[in-house]
Design a protein around this motif. Structure first.
Motif, PDB file in Angstrom:
ATOM      1  N   ILE A   2      33.978  28.175  37.972  1.00  0.00           N
ATOM      2  CA  ILE A   2      34.948  27.929  39.036  1.00  0.00           C
ATOM      3  C   ILE A   2      34.651  28.769  40.257  1.00  0.00           C
ATOM      4  O   ILE A   2      34.850  28.342  41.391  1.00  0.00           O
ATOM      5  N   GLY A   3      34.178  29.975  40.075  1.00  0.00           N
ATOM      6  CA  GLY A   3      33.917  30.857  41.205  1.00  0.00           C
ATOM      7  C   GLY A   3      33.046  32.024  40.795  1.00  0.00           C
ATOM      8  O   GLY A   3      32.580  32.095  39.664  1.00  0.00           O
ATOM      9  N   THR A   4      32.840  32.931  41.733  1.00  0.00           N
ATOM     10  CA  THR A   4      32.065  34.141  41.466  1.00  0.00           C
ATOM     11  C   THR A   4      32.903  35.355  41.832  1.00  0.00           C
ATOM     12  O   THR A   4      33.764  35.286  42.717  1.00  0.00           O
ATOM     13  N   GLN A  48      33.979  38.367  43.690  1.00  0.00           N
ATOM     14  CA  GLN A  48      33.741  38.919  45.018  1.00  0.00           C
ATOM     15  C   GLN A  48      33.720  40.434  44.976  1.00  0.00           C
ATOM     16  O   GLN A  48      32.819  41.076  45.488  1.00  0.00           O
TER      17      GLN A  48
END
Length: 130
Positions: free
Chosen positions: A2-4, A6
């Protein structure tokens, strides 16, 4: 996926001070300009040598965790791998950390804002001399 990730963000009273603590502990650059966020008295960062970023945000009524009191849970903690705990422990204390517990093989500290972190020994298969 879904994402990385940050950055990892820690709440505290004084973001710049905690950023400098972690930069002294882990290396890196405090408050490097980055288009992902603004830097001010409410927010500070450390860009670590490995590419990770730690963020520090000011919280007016910040209440630190109390190790190991479950009524004031740690919320998160960092494990920091070192060659020799006994060789670096005094320097970590000089930076503003406090020893809270010694376990078999690692030491629990709290940073100047009260967040727990552990110094753990580098595994033999990851040592430079191995």
């Amino acid at each position: 996926m879904i994402g990385t990730l940050q950055c990892v963000v820690l709440d505290c009273h004084y973001p710049a001070g905690l950023a400098h603590f972690y930069a002294a502990l882990l290396g890196g650059e405090v408050d490097r300009p980055d288009p992902r966020w603004s830097l001010d008295e409410e927010w500070s960062t450390v860009h670590l040598p490995g590419g990770q970023v730690l963020g520090f945000q000011r919280v007016e009524d910040y209440r630190p965790p109390i190790w190991p009191d479950p009524g004031h849970p740690q919320q998160l903690h960092l494990d920091i791998e070192v060659e020799d705990i006994s060789a670096v422990e005094q320097r970590v204390v000089e930076l503003g950390a406090e020893v809270k517990d010694r376990e078999a093989g690692w030491t629990v500290f709290v940073d100047p804002a009260g967040h727990p972190f552990c110094l753990i020994p580098r595994r033999a298969d990851r040592r430079a001399d191995a």
